[in-house]
Design a protein around this motif. Structure first.
Motif, mmCIF file in Angstrom:
data_model
loop_
_atom_site.group_PDB
_atom_site.id
_atom_site.type_symbol
_atom_site.label_atom_id
_atom_site.label_comp_id
_atom_site.label_asym_id
_atom_site.label_seq_id
_atom_site.Cartn_x
_atom_site.Cartn_y
_atom_site.Cartn_z
ATOM 1 N N UNK A 102 0.805 -1.220 0.000
ATOM 2 C CA UNK A 102 0.000 0.000 0.000
ATOM 3 C C UNK A 102 0.846 1.281 0.000
ATOM 4 N N UNK A 103 0.382 2.271 -0.775
ATOM 5 C CA UNK A 103 0.910 3.634 -0.710
ATOM 6 C C UNK A 103 -0.270 4.575 -0.478
ATOM 7 N N UNK A 104 -0.136 5.459 0.487
ATOM 8 C CA UNK A 104 -1.252 6.278 0.955
ATOM 9 C C UNK A 104 -1.580 7.416 -0.005
ATOM 10 N N UNK A 105 -2.753 8.014 0.199
ATOM 11 C CA UNK A 105 -3.133 9.206 -0.550
ATOM 12 C C UNK A 105 -2.063 10.296 -0.394
ATOM 13 N N UNK A 106 -1.706 10.933 -1.504
ATOM 14 C CA UNK A 106 -0.774 12.064 -1.559
ATOM 15 C C UNK A 106 0.669 11.684 -1.230
ATOM 16 N N UNK A 107 0.955 10.372 -1.131
ATOM 17 C CA UNK A 107 2.331 9.941 -0.859
ATOM 18 C C UNK A 107 3.224 10.182 -2.060
ATOM 19 N N UNK A 108 2.638 10.123 -3.254
ATOM 20 C CA UNK A 108 3.415 10.276 -4.481
ATOM 21 C C UNK A 108 3.193 11.667 -5.067
ATOM 22 N N UNK A 109 4.282 12.318 -5.436
ATOM 23 C CA UNK A 109 4.217 13.636 -6.079
ATOM 24 C C UNK A 109 4.972 13.543 -7.394
ATOM 25 N N UNK A 110 4.240 13.445 -8.501
ATOM 26 C CA UNK A 110 4.859 13.216 -9.793
ATOM 27 C C UNK A 110 5.236 14.495 -10.526
ATOM 28 N N UNK A 111 4.680 15.618 -10.094
ATOM 29 C CA UNK A 111 4.975 16.901 -10.741
ATOM 30 C C UNK A 111 5.268 17.943 -9.660
ATOM 31 N N UNK A 223 -2.747 23.594 -7.970
ATOM 32 C CA UNK A 223 -1.778 22.533 -7.726
ATOM 33 C C UNK A 223 -2.390 21.234 -7.250
ATOM 34 N N UNK A 224 -3.669 21.003 -7.550
ATOM 35 C CA UNK A 224 -4.343 19.773 -7.132
ATOM 36 C C UNK A 224 -4.536 18.882 -8.354
ATOM 37 N N UNK A 225 -3.882 17.732 -8.334
ATOM 38 C CA UNK A 225 -3.936 16.796 -9.445
ATOM 39 C C UNK A 225 -4.269 15.400 -8.935
ATOM 40 N N UNK A 226 -5.098 14.692 -9.688
ATOM 41 C CA UNK A 226 -5.307 13.277 -9.381
ATOM 42 C C UNK A 226 -3.995 12.523 -9.565
ATOM 43 N N UNK A 227 -3.289 12.889 -10.619
ATOM 44 C CA UNK A 227 -1.963 12.338 -10.899
ATOM 45 C C UNK A 227 -1.182 13.401 -11.653
ATOM 46 N N UNK A 228 -0.098 13.883 -11.079
ATOM 47 C CA UNK A 228 0.664 14.964 -11.682
ATOM 48 C C UNK A 228 1.302 14.585 -13.004
ATOM 49 N N UNK A 229 1.617 15.595 -13.798
ATOM 50 C CA UNK A 229 2.208 15.376 -15.119
ATOM 51 C C UNK A 229 3.571 14.686 -14.989
ATOM 52 N N UNK A 230 3.774 13.646 -15.786
ATOM 53 C CA UNK A 230 5.014 12.877 -15.706
ATOM 54 C C UNK A 230 5.127 11.999 -16.951
ATOM 55 N N UNK A 231 6.296 11.472 -17.177
ATOM 56 C CA UNK A 231 6.482 10.379 -18.130
ATOM 57 C C UNK A 231 6.830 9.136 -17.316
ATOM 58 N N UNK A 232 6.492 7.972 -17.843
ATOM 59 C CA UNK A 232 6.772 6.732 -17.114
ATOM 60 C C UNK A 232 8.256 6.407 -17.177
ATOM 61 N N UNK A 233 8.742 5.717 -16.145
ATOM 62 C CA UNK A 233 10.181 5.529 -15.990
ATOM 63 C C UNK A 233 10.760 4.423 -16.874
ATOM 64 N N UNK A 234 9.957 3.400 -17.150
ATOM 65 C CA UNK A 234 10.521 2.174 -17.683
ATOM 66 C C UNK A 234 10.403 1.971 -19.176
ATOM 67 N N UNK A 235 10.079 0.734 -19.567
ATOM 68 C CA UNK A 235 10.030 0.336 -20.976
ATOM 69 C C UNK A 235 8.651 0.632 -21.572
ATOM 70 N N UNK A 236 7.656 -0.129 -21.145
ATOM 71 C CA UNK A 236 6.290 0.104 -21.596
ATOM 72 C C UNK A 236 5.319 -0.105 -20.436
ATOM 73 N N UNK A 237 4.165 0.533 -20.540
ATOM 74 C CA UNK A 237 3.114 0.428 -19.538
ATOM 75 C C UNK A 237 1.825 0.005 -20.216
ATOM 76 N N UNK A 238 1.175 -1.031 -19.662
ATOM 77 C CA UNK A 238 -0.177 -1.401 -20.071
ATOM 78 C C UNK A 238 -1.131 -0.852 -19.022
ATOM 79 N N UNK A 239 -2.082 -0.040 -19.434
ATOM 80 C CA UNK A 239 -3.018 0.564 -18.495
ATOM 81 C C UNK A 239 -4.407 -0.020 -18.665
ATOM 82 N N UNK A 240 -4.907 -0.613 -17.593
ATOM 83 C CA UNK A 240 -6.288 -1.079 -17.504
ATOM 84 C C UNK A 240 -7.069 -0.035 -16.716
#
Length: 358
Positions: A102-111, A223-240
């Protein structure tokens, strides 16, 4: 804006690929192309469409991927059950050293530039490669997952077992999909070797991440985002995703375009490591999630497919030349991921001592 490309194939057959990137007057048209692996498309058509998608947008819908809708529905349903648990029980299902659970609400800041006061209005749950305690290696984020148990949460034995069974099955099936894409990607970068990437994915790092977005409306100006602007770190992402909107991508003209959910299809995007490999030919596109003013809670499940932890990511020979030298320094896949986790996750506690044991 329409992108039209024409290719001449070995039998001198002309193939024209056309798709809509952005229409200012409407958001109802499909903004990204579709790749279909069901067998209805010829291999050459798949490769050409894939090359166009990766070079122009960095995103595409993937259909005909062979994962049954019933499994996709179960993954989303079990995700909702997990996130409905009381907060203290969810916090007990966390391992911040291995970046699992688990990671809590607002634990991640992508932008962080535009998110000065609050992190993303979402909570998450990481599930990675299952490695028993005897073989765990914290320096490489290898170890056991954190699974719900009757001792830690209000779920029955059967519910806990079903959760694990479904998530493990999904991770394996999603891995197969990505492995099946590798030969197409090899041909899309114009390599003569269909197995170009095989040696880098003998033991790929794979992560299922369950995400739950609150219904709080996003407000970019505050400054309120569901998910801040970012690019993914790895190779490819499949999003469901479930049926709720919110995902947006940013094109060269800085316009944000909506990517509508499509039942049964994945939204696939290229990550930073693939951009490095291709010397910028394939785009790791910036994206974000905004919750509408009148929105619902939203559930999505990105699957991150990364090279072997020790794989060296450097410019492919087919993507550089004397006139087009490598733009990025070589880096191992694992160190790149560790660097990015440390920048964006407040609770990530992978120590310098761990890193030195590689």
């Amino acid at each position: 804006l329409f992108v039209v490309s024409t290719y001449s194939t070995p039998p001198k057959q002309l193939i024209t690929v056309t798709y809509i990137l952005y229409t200012a007057a409407t958001r109802t048209m499909t903004p990204i192309p579709t790749i279909d692996l069901s067998g209805s498309s010829e291999e050459l058509e798949i490769v050409m469409n894939l090359r166009e998608a990766c070079t122009h947008v960095g995103f595409f819908y993937l259909e005909g991927h062979s994962i049954p809708q019933s499994l996709l529905d179960q993954v989303l349903a079990k995700s909702q059950v997990l996130f409905s648990l009381p907060i203290d029980q969810k916090i007990s299902l966390s391992d911040s050293t291995l970046q699992r659970g688990y990671t809590r609400f607002e634990e991640e800041t992508l932008d962080p530039i535009n998110q000065q006061c609050r992190g993303d209005t979402k909570e998450g749950y990481y599930i990675g490669n299952e490695v028993d305690v005897k073989n765990m290696d914290t320096a490489k984020l290898r170890g056991p997952n954190v699974w719900p148990s009757t001792e830690k949460c209000n779920m029955t034995d059967e519910e806990c077992n079903q959760f694990r069974k479904i998530m493990e099955e999904y991770r394996l099936e999603a891995t197969k999909v990505c492995m099946n894409l590798l030969p197409y990607f090899a041909m899309a970068v114009e390599s003569d070797d269909r197995q170009l990437f095989d040696d880098f994915f003998k033991d790929p790092s794979t992560f299922v991440r369950l995400l739950h977005y609150s219904s709080e409306p996003s407000s970019p100006e505050e400054g309120i985002f569901a998910c801040g602007a970012h690019s993914d770190y790895g190779m490819i992402t499949l999003l469901l995703t479930d049926g709720n909107p919110g995902l947006q991508v940013r094109l060269n003209n800085e316009n944000w375009i909506d990517i509508p959910p499509r039942k049964g299809a994945f939204v696939v995007n290229i990550g930073d490591m693939f951009e490095r490999w291709t010397n910028g030919k394939f785009r790791s596109t910036v994206h974000r999630v905004l919750t509408p003013r009148v929105g619902n809670e939203r559930y999505s499940v990105p699957f991150f497919f990364e090279p072997d932890f020790d794989a060296l990511v450097k410019c492919l020979d087919v993507c550089c030349s004397e006139d087009n030298p490598p733009k990025f320094p070589p880096v191992t896949a694992g160190q790149h991921l560790l660097n990015m986790y440390g920048k964006t996750h407040a609770d990530f506690c992978h120590s310098a001592e761990d890193k030195s044991t590689n």
